[in-house]
Design a protein around this motif. Sequence first.
Motif, short mmCIF file in Angstrom:
data_model
loop_
_atom_site.label_atom_id
_atom_site.label_comp_id
_atom_site.label_asym_id
_atom_site.label_seq_id
_atom_site.Cartn_x
_atom_site.Cartn_y
_atom_site.Cartn_z
N PHE A 193 -9.34 1.52 0.49
CA PHE A 193 -8.02 2.08 0.20
C PHE A 193 -8.08 3.60 0.08
N LEU A 194 -9.11 4.09 -0.59
CA LEU A 194 -9.22 5.54 -0.80
C LEU A 194 -9.56 6.29 0.47
N LYS A 246 0.84 -1.20 0.00
CA LYS A 246 0.00 0.00 0.00
C LYS A 246 0.88 1.25 0.00
N GLU A 247 1.98 1.19 0.76
CA GLU A 247 2.92 2.32 0.83
C GLU A 247 3.77 2.42 -0.43
N TYR A 264 -0.76 -2.84 -4.94
CA TYR A 264 -1.53 -3.24 -3.76
C TYR A 264 -2.87 -3.85 -4.17
N VAL A 265 -3.60 -3.17 -5.06
CA VAL A 265 -4.92 -3.65 -5.48
C VAL A 265 -4.78 -4.97 -6.24
N ASP A 268 3.12 1.03 -3.81
CA ASP A 268 2.46 1.26 -5.09
C ASP A 268 0.99 0.86 -4.98
N ALA A 269 0.10 1.82 -5.17
CA ALA A 269 -1.33 1.59 -4.98
C ALA A 269 -1.88 0.54 -5.95
#
Length: 149
Positions: A147-148, A117-118, A124-125, A120-121
């Motif tokens: 996440f948002l 998550k820290e 992460y997904v 690369d978004a």
Amino acid sequence: MKCPFCNQDDTRVVDSRPADDNSSIRRRRLCDACGRRFTTYEKVETIPLVVIKKDQTREQYDRRKIEDGVMRACYKRPTPIQKIREMLDEVEREIYNREEKELESKVIGEIVMEKLKELDAVAYVRFASVYREFKDVNTFMDELKKFLN
């Protein structure tokens, strides 16, 4: 330390420095008996870790499995390989700092997702979609909303 050439016990350390990976010590040694030099590496012994999978089977911890999943998640992303390796080192440190002999795979997965998550978004997904086994678009959207927020 025995000399690998003449098997004598009389060797001494001539030079010590951290190895390239910074997780071990590289030592240059000199044998007093035959005069030849050789290199040894000293590494901290870690607790053997067993991973308890979702189906309750157990297997030996293997960093490569985490690395493979993260590399797939980061495929075609502008994330430098050095950053990925640093993240994997952090994950591994966190796993071993728990000092547990057995650890559930879901705990490891959560640690990896937190670090991704820290990093690369999108990665992460991608990782979450496989790890959490999204069944449909709504599940995917729920994760994106989390996440948002």
